[in-house]
Design an enzyme around this catalytic site. Structure first.
Site, mmCIF file in Angstrom:
data_model
loop_
_atom_site.group_PDB
_atom_site.id
_atom_site.type_symbol
_atom_site.label_atom_id
_atom_site.label_comp_id
_atom_site.label_asym_id
_atom_site.label_seq_id
_atom_site.Cartn_x
_atom_site.Cartn_y
_atom_site.Cartn_z
ATOM 1 N N ALA A 104 19.236 6.657 5.186
ATOM 2 C CA ALA A 104 18.537 5.427 5.563
ATOM 3 C C ALA A 104 19.557 4.316 5.753
ATOM 4 O O ALA A 104 19.269 3.143 5.527
ATOM 5 C CB ALA A 104 17.491 5.048 4.530
ATOM 6 N N SER A 105 20.774 4.709 6.123
ATOM 7 C CA SER A 105 21.844 3.761 6.427
ATOM 8 C C SER A 105 22.094 2.794 5.294
ATOM 9 O O SER A 105 22.275 3.182 4.158
ATOM 10 C CB SER A 105 21.527 3.009 7.721
ATOM 11 O OG SER A 105 21.948 3.725 8.816
ATOM 12 N N HIS A 106 22.036 1.519 5.632
ATOM 13 C CA HIS A 106 22.369 0.440 4.704
ATOM 14 C C HIS A 106 21.232 0.096 3.740
ATOM 15 O O HIS A 106 21.410 -0.719 2.847
ATOM 16 C CB HIS A 106 22.735 -0.816 5.517
ATOM 17 C CG HIS A 106 21.583 -1.280 6.359
ATOM 18 N ND1 HIS A 106 21.264 -0.661 7.551
ATOM 19 C CD2 HIS A 106 20.680 -2.245 6.172
ATOM 20 C CE1 HIS A 106 20.190 -1.273 8.065
ATOM 21 N NE2 HIS A 106 19.825 -2.230 7.241
ATOM 22 N N LYS A 115 18.394 10.703 11.069
ATOM 23 C CA LYS A 115 19.066 10.377 12.323
ATOM 24 C C LYS A 115 19.217 11.694 13.053
ATOM 25 O O LYS A 115 19.691 12.666 12.482
ATOM 26 C CB LYS A 115 20.462 9.789 12.074
ATOM 27 C CG LYS A 115 20.468 8.478 11.332
ATOM 28 C CD LYS A 115 21.924 8.061 11.055
ATOM 29 C CE LYS A 115 22.002 6.882 10.135
ATOM 30 N NZ LYS A 115 21.653 5.635 10.720
#
Length: 154
Positions: A104-106, A115
């Site tokens: 969930a990235s950042h 992704k």
């Protein structure tokens, strides 16, 4: 809970763990992504790279996602815990037909997501497939492959 369509973003799928992102959703994302790529590739056998970030929730979601891919006949290359750039590299280096990174990235640890890429780490975006995946996940109608795929740890 109604289908969480809002988690299907412009460049990834991202939502709250255990409510919006679940093991069931992860399996359906795997099945939907395999279905979409199979159609794009003329139904031929596929190989996909799957990696995950350090979130504790990534471990069970990765297992469920890979189960969906395997039921769809995909050969899965499990690269385990890896950075997103290393995941992109692996998709190209291993000459895979695509891949999924659990991240969930950042966002904080209460979020997780997916992704997705095509071959050569070409991103799947809202304009190039995420909406199609959302439609397939929402419909939830999948057929098992005649021959299940397998998981290889790389």
């Amino acid at each position: 809970m109604a289908f969480p369509r809002h988690i299907f973003k412009k460049y990834d799928i991202r939502g709250l763990i255990d409510t919006e992102i679940t093991n069931d959703l992860a399996e359906k994302v795997g099945r939907a992504f395999a279905s979409m790529r199979s159609k794009e590739l003329g139904g031929r056998a596929m190989t996909m790279v799957v990696g995950r970030d350090m979130r504790a929730s990534s471990i069970p979601y990765q297992a469920s996602l890979m189960e969906g891919l395997v039921k769809s006949g995909v050969r899965v290359l499990d690269i385990g815990l890896v950075s997103t750039p290393a995941f992109y590299f692996a998709v190209g280096f291993l000459k895979a037909d695509g891949g999924v990174m659990l991240s969930a990235s950042h966002n904080s640890a209460i979020y997780n997501g997916f992704k997705m890429t095509r071959e050569n780490a070409i991103p799947v975006s809202g304009d190039t497939g995420i909406e199609d995946i959302a439609d397939l996940v929402e419909a939830g109608v999948f057929s098992d492959a005649a021959v299940f795929g397998l998981i290889e740890k790389i």
